[in-house]
Scaffold this active site. Structure first.
Site, short mmCIF file in Angstrom:
data_model
loop_
_atom_site.label_atom_id
_atom_site.label_comp_id
_atom_site.label_asym_id
_atom_site.label_seq_id
_atom_site.Cartn_x
_atom_site.Cartn_y
_atom_site.Cartn_z
CG HIS A 142 -8.21 6.01 10.49
ND1 HIS A 142 -9.19 5.64 9.61
CD2 HIS A 142 -8.84 6.19 11.68
CE1 HIS A 142 -10.37 5.61 10.24
NE2 HIS A 142 -10.17 5.94 11.50
CG ASN A 166 -19.73 9.09 -1.07
OD1 ASN A 166 -19.67 8.26 -1.97
ND2 ASN A 166 -19.26 8.85 0.15
NE ARG A 222 -3.76 0.10 2.30
CZ ARG A 222 -4.55 0.49 3.28
NH1 ARG A 222 -4.60 -0.20 4.40
NH2 ARG A 222 -5.31 1.55 3.15
CG ASP A 249 -3.44 8.89 0.65
OD1 ASP A 249 -3.37 10.06 1.08
OD2 ASP A 249 -4.47 8.45 0.08
CB CYS A 295 12.39 -0.45 18.49
SG CYS A 295 12.54 1.14 19.29
CB CYS A 301 8.60 0.72 18.99
SG CYS A 301 9.16 -0.63 20.04
N GLY A 326 -15.98 11.63 0.41
CA GLY A 326 -15.48 10.30 0.06
C GLY A 326 -15.29 9.37 1.24
CD GLN A 347 -12.82 8.06 7.84
OE1 GLN A 347 -13.16 6.91 8.07
NE2 GLN A 347 -13.61 8.90 7.22
P1 NAD Z 1 -14.25 3.46 2.34
O1 NAD Z 1 -13.37 2.72 1.41
O2 NAD Z 1 -15.04 2.73 3.33
O3 NAD Z 1 -15.31 4.32 1.47
C1 NAD Z 1 -14.97 5.12 0.40
C2 NAD Z 1 -16.13 6.05 0.10
O4 NAD Z 1 -15.73 6.93 -0.94
C3 NAD Z 1 -17.41 5.35 -0.38
O5 NAD Z 1 -18.51 5.90 0.29
C4 NAD Z 1 -17.47 5.68 -1.87
O6 NAD Z 1 -18.79 5.80 -2.32
C5 NAD Z 1 -16.76 7.01 -1.91
N1 NAD Z 1 -16.08 7.33 -3.17
C6 NAD Z 1 -15.39 6.50 -4.00
N2 NAD Z 1 -14.85 7.20 -5.02
C7 NAD Z 1 -15.23 8.49 -4.85
C8 NAD Z 1 -14.98 9.70 -5.56
N3 NAD Z 1 -14.24 9.71 -6.68
N4 NAD Z 1 -15.52 10.85 -5.09
C9 NAD Z 1 -16.28 10.86 -3.96
N5 NAD Z 1 -16.53 9.75 -3.23
C10 NAD Z 1 -16.01 8.59 -3.67
O7 NAD Z 1 -13.35 4.57 3.00
P2 NAD Z 1 -13.36 5.27 4.44
O8 NAD Z 1 -14.72 5.79 4.73
O9 NAD Z 1 -12.20 6.19 4.42
O10 NAD Z 1 -13.07 4.13 5.53
C11 NAD Z 1 -12.30 3.00 5.33
C12 NAD Z 1 -10.96 2.88 6.02
O11 NAD Z 1 -10.08 2.56 4.96
C13 NAD Z 1 -10.36 4.07 6.70
O12 NAD Z 1 -9.95 3.66 7.95
C14 NAD Z 1 -9.12 4.42 5.87
O13 NAD Z 1 -8.01 4.66 6.74
C15 NAD Z 1 -8.83 3.20 5.07
N6 NAD Z 1 -8.35 3.38 3.68
C16 NAD Z 1 -7.52 4.43 3.36
C17 NAD Z 1 -7.08 4.59 2.06
C18 NAD Z 1 -6.16 5.76 1.72
O14 NAD Z 1 -5.40 6.19 2.59
N7 NAD Z 1 -6.19 6.30 0.51
C19 NAD Z 1 -7.48 3.70 1.07
C20 NAD Z 1 -8.32 2.63 1.43
C21 NAD Z 1 -8.75 2.49 2.74
#
Ligand code: NAD
Length: 274
Positions: free
Chosen positions: A123, A240, A70, A108, A172, A131, A214, A105
């Protein structure tokens, strides 16, 4: 509930403290898969089953390889129009004595790369390790399992399980510690860092406009941030591609890819002087 952009823009033009809550969807148009999208499997596991404390204690090498994958993926991606619109808005409003905070959340690094300054990463981060013994957090320029992976082949989603020997996992380097390092991210089922949560609560109490971008509104406590702000009578707008279990709590909703909707929503308003 309204989807009238000019109505939202009027409220936006007067807001002094704006909170923008982002989830994985904000990075989807950069090419980083969300958890609830079509690419939710890595090798043969569901992402959600690898991002847990149980998975890390049972198979730390596999979980490390998942996070390494990732991290490499995220490092090869660029901020998209949504990240850039948020960063540009924050810089512009700061000059006007107004503030923008991003409560994300995402783990990245794309908000920072886009130029956002005030980011609360609830997150954690793919770029950091912690560690498990002494709690020391380190930002890593290189993936900490790069060396161990050299003779194990590419750690992609399509290879067989590589499983680095546990004694080759990163440790660590604090004196007398040598504890196992883990990605500094919040796994499913873990609680959030209380210092960050306190900062988030303060922002939730003071903001006068909130955007929820999102996020599937399934992961707690983040799922409740938008509804809690709305319960104070503050306008909250959801951006969204789909409806979510919390959509009904919000005053505004803009359905569509946030790379298109956010630049329209956050563009300079005609009433802004600077
Ligand atoms: P999620 O994956 O549960 O939901 C993603 C949401 O984004 C959905 O509701 C979807 O409909 C919406 N979406 C998708 N593409 C979109 C766009 N182009 N424009 C607007 N909305 C869009 O994500 P979450 O709610 O962040 O929760 C899941 C967990 O996954 C979190 O804890 C997060 O840390 C982690 N996560 C993070 C990443 C990252 O850092 N990029 C990637 C995947 C998961």
């Amino acid at each position: 509930q309204s989807s009238d952009m000019s109505d939202f823009r009027e409220i936006f033009s007067k807001a002094k403290h704006i909170a923008i809550i982002t989830g994985a969807g904000v990075s989807a148009e950069s090419g980083i898969p969300t958890f609830r999208g079509e690419h939710e499997k890595w090798r043969k596991w569901q992402s959600q089953d690898l991002a847990t404390p149980e998975a890390f204690s049972r198979t730390p090498s596999r979980v490390w390889e998942f996070y390494h994958y990732r991290r490499e993926l995220a490092l090869n991606k660029k901020p998209n129009a949504a990240h850039l619109a948020i960063a540009e808005c924050e810089a512009r409003l700061r000059k006007q004595g107004r503030s923008v905070v991003i409560i994300t959340q995402c783990i990245d690094d794309l908000h920072r790369q886009a130029g956002s300054k005030h980011v609360l990463k609830i997150h954690g981060s793919l770029m950091e390790t912690r560690c498990v013994s002494c709690g020391d957090v380190t930002v890593n320029k290189r993936s900490p399992i790069c060396a161990a992976l050299k003779d194990k082949g590419a750690p992609g989603p399509d290879v067989a399980d590589a499983q680095i020997p546990v004694d080759k996992l990163p440790r660590c380097d604090e004196i007398d510690c040598h504890g196992l390092l883990r990605p500094n991210v919040v796994f499913f089922g873990e609680t959030l860092d209380s210092h960050i949560l306190t900062k988030v609560e303060k922002e939730m109490e003071t903001c006068d406009l909130c955007l929820v971008v999102g996020t599937s509104a399934i992961v707690y406590p983040a799922a409740m941030f938008g509804p809690q702000i709305a319960s104070r009578g503050v306008p909250v707008a959801e951006f969204n591609t789909n409806t979510t279990p919390k959509s009904e709590y919000f005053t505004h909703r803009f359905q569509g890819p946030c790379g298109t909707t956010l630049p329209l929503a956050l563009a300079r308003h005609e009433s802004e002087i600077i």
